[in-house]
Design a protein around this motif. Structure first.
Motif, PDB file in Angstrom:
ATOM      1  N   PRO A  91     -55.950 -85.709 -53.448  1.00 58.22           N
ATOM      2  CA  PRO A  91     -55.230 -86.653 -52.706  1.00 58.22           C
ATOM      3  C   PRO A  91     -53.661 -86.202 -52.061  1.00 58.22           C
ATOM      4  CG  PRO A  91     -56.526 -87.485 -54.498  1.00 58.22           C
ATOM      5  CD  PRO A  91     -56.444 -86.144 -54.657  1.00 58.22           C
ATOM      6  N   TRP A  92     -52.902 -86.016 -53.163  1.00 56.71           N
ATOM      7  CA  TRP A  92     -51.276 -85.612 -52.920  1.00 56.71           C
ATOM      8  C   TRP A  92     -51.433 -84.476 -51.786  1.00 56.71           C
ATOM      9  CZ3 TRP A  92     -49.279 -80.930 -53.237  1.00 56.71           C
ATOM     10  CH2 TRP A  92     -49.775 -80.104 -53.946  1.00 56.71           C
ATOM     11  N   LEU A  93     -52.291 -83.629 -52.033  1.00 55.72           N
ATOM     12  CA  LEU A  93     -52.263 -82.404 -50.862  1.00 55.72           C
ATOM     13  C   LEU A  93     -52.640 -82.689 -49.704  1.00 55.72           C
ATOM     14  CD1 LEU A  93     -51.559 -79.500 -50.217  1.00 55.72           C
ATOM     15  CD2 LEU A  93     -53.758 -78.992 -51.140  1.00 55.72           C
ATOM     16  N   ALA A  94     -53.759 -83.703 -49.603  1.00 53.05           N
ATOM     17  CA  ALA A  94     -54.221 -84.083 -48.224  1.00 53.05           C
ATOM     18  C   ALA A  94     -53.075 -85.143 -47.654  1.00 53.05           C
ATOM     19  CB  ALA A  94     -55.576 -85.096 -48.755  1.00 53.05           C
ATOM     20  N   ALA A  95     -52.377 -85.757 -48.157  1.00 59.55           N
ATOM     21  CA  ALA A  95     -51.587 -86.698 -47.517  1.00 59.55           C
ATOM     22  C   ALA A  95     -50.352 -85.854 -47.228  1.00 59.55           C
ATOM     23  CB  ALA A  95     -50.953 -87.756 -48.377  1.00 59.55           C
ATOM     24  N   TRP A  96     -49.791 -84.919 -47.930  1.00 58.79           N
ATOM     25  CA  TRP A  96     -48.611 -84.189 -47.893  1.00 58.79           C
ATOM     26  C   TRP A  96     -48.768 -82.701 -46.996  1.00 58.79           C
ATOM     27  CZ3 TRP A  96     -43.844 -86.456 -48.186  1.00 58.79           C
ATOM     28  CH2 TRP A  96     -43.672 -87.247 -49.206  1.00 58.79           C
ATOM     29  N   PHE A  97     -49.876 -82.351 -46.664  1.00 55.62           N
ATOM     30  CA  PHE A  97     -50.150 -80.971 -46.053  1.00 55.62           C
ATOM     31  C   PHE A  97     -49.366 -81.047 -44.903  1.00 55.62           C
ATOM     32  CE2 PHE A  97     -52.312 -77.915 -43.720  1.00 55.62           C
ATOM     33  CZ  PHE A  97     -52.164 -76.758 -44.328  1.00 55.62           C
ATOM     34  N   ALA A  98     -49.538 -81.812 -43.933  1.00 52.95           N
ATOM     35  CA  ALA A  98     -49.183 -81.666 -42.706  1.00 52.95           C
ATOM     36  C   ALA A  98     -47.619 -81.961 -42.678  1.00 52.95           C
ATOM     37  CB  ALA A  98     -49.622 -82.862 -41.698  1.00 52.95           C
ATOM     38  N   ASN A  99     -46.969 -82.529 -43.555  1.00 51.23           N
ATOM     39  CA  ASN A  99     -45.723 -82.600 -43.583  1.00 51.23           C
ATOM     40  C   ASN A  99     -44.903 -81.126 -44.081  1.00 51.23           C
ATOM     41  OD1 ASN A  99     -45.442 -85.175 -42.893  1.00 51.23           O
ATOM     42  ND2 ASN A  99     -44.957 -86.053 -44.907  1.00 51.23           N
ATOM     43  N   LEU A 100     -45.924 -80.661 -45.293  1.00 45.82           N
ATOM     44  CA  LEU A 100     -45.304 -79.326 -45.773  1.00 45.82           C
ATOM     45  C   LEU A 100     -45.519 -78.242 -44.797  1.00 45.82           C
ATOM     46  CD1 LEU A 100     -46.996 -79.821 -49.438  1.00 45.82           C
ATOM     47  CD2 LEU A 100     -44.250 -79.826 -48.769  1.00 45.82           C
ATOM     48  N   PHE A 101     -46.558 -78.243 -44.242  1.00 51.62           N
ATOM     49  CA  PHE A 101     -46.665 -77.088 -43.090  1.00 51.62           C
ATOM     50  C   PHE A 101     -45.620 -77.182 -41.871  1.00 51.62           C
ATOM     51  CE2 PHE A 101     -49.136 -75.361 -39.353  1.00 51.62           C
ATOM     52  CZ  PHE A 101     -49.452 -74.130 -39.815  1.00 51.62           C
ATOM     53  N   PHE A 102     -45.515 -78.352 -41.217  1.00 51.76           N
ATOM     54  CA  PHE A 102     -44.683 -78.364 -40.139  1.00 51.76           C
ATOM     55  C   PHE A 102     -43.311 -78.405 -40.673  1.00 51.76           C
ATOM     56  CE2 PHE A 102     -48.829 -79.532 -38.232  1.00 51.76           C
ATOM     57  CZ  PHE A 102     -48.715 -79.027 -37.011  1.00 51.76           C
TER      58      PHE A 102
END
Length: 114
Positions: A91-102
Motif C-alpha cells: 500500500p505505501w509503495l502504491a501510493a508513493w511510487f509516482a511521487n518517488l519516480f517523478f
C-alpha cells in the motif's frame, strides 16, 4: 471520512475484516497523504522545462512537455494505486511510487539546469 478517521477505522479493522478491505483502505490512507505532494512535484518538474529557453517558442514547448508529464504522473498514480488495492504492490509503495519516480526525474531536471 477524513484522514484521521480513516486511520482509526483502519486500526479497528485490522485482524477483523478481510485482507482485501484492509489493503484497499491502507492504499486510500497512503494516497491521501501522498497526493498533496503532487502539486509541488509537478512544479519542480515543469520549472526547468519552461525556463530553459528565453524565447516564447521554447517556453511554450516547455509548457507542453510539462503538461504531458503531468498527465503521465496522474496516469502512473492511478495505475499504481489500483495495483496496490489489488495486492500487486504494498500500500505505501502504491501510493508513493509516482511521487518517488517523478521526484527523481525532477531532481535530474533541476541538476542538469544548474
Amino acid at each position: 471520512m477524513n484522514t484521521q478517521e480513516l486511520r482509526g477505522h483502519l486500526a479497528r479493522l485490522k485482524g477483523k475484516a478481510s485482507p482485501s478491505v484492509v489493503r484497499r483502505l491502507s492504499v486510500e490512507f497512503h494516497k491521501r497523504i501522498a497526493y498533496p505532494f503532487a502539486n509541488p512535484l509537478i512544479v519542480l518538474i515543469g520549472f526547468p522545462l519552461v525556463f530553459r529557453e528565453r524565447r516564447a517558442a521554447g517556453m511554450l514547448r516547455g509548457i507542453g512537455v510539462s503538461t504531458v508529464l503531468c498527465f503521465f504522473f496522474y496516469t502512473t498514480f492511478v495505475i499504481t494505486t489500483n495495483l496496490g488495492a489489488r495486492g500487486a504492490l504494498p500500500p505505501w509503495l502504491a501510493a508513493w511510487f509516482a511521487n518517488l519516480f517523478f521526484g527523481a526525474g525532477a531532481l535530474v531536471f533541476l541538476w542538469r539546469e544548474r
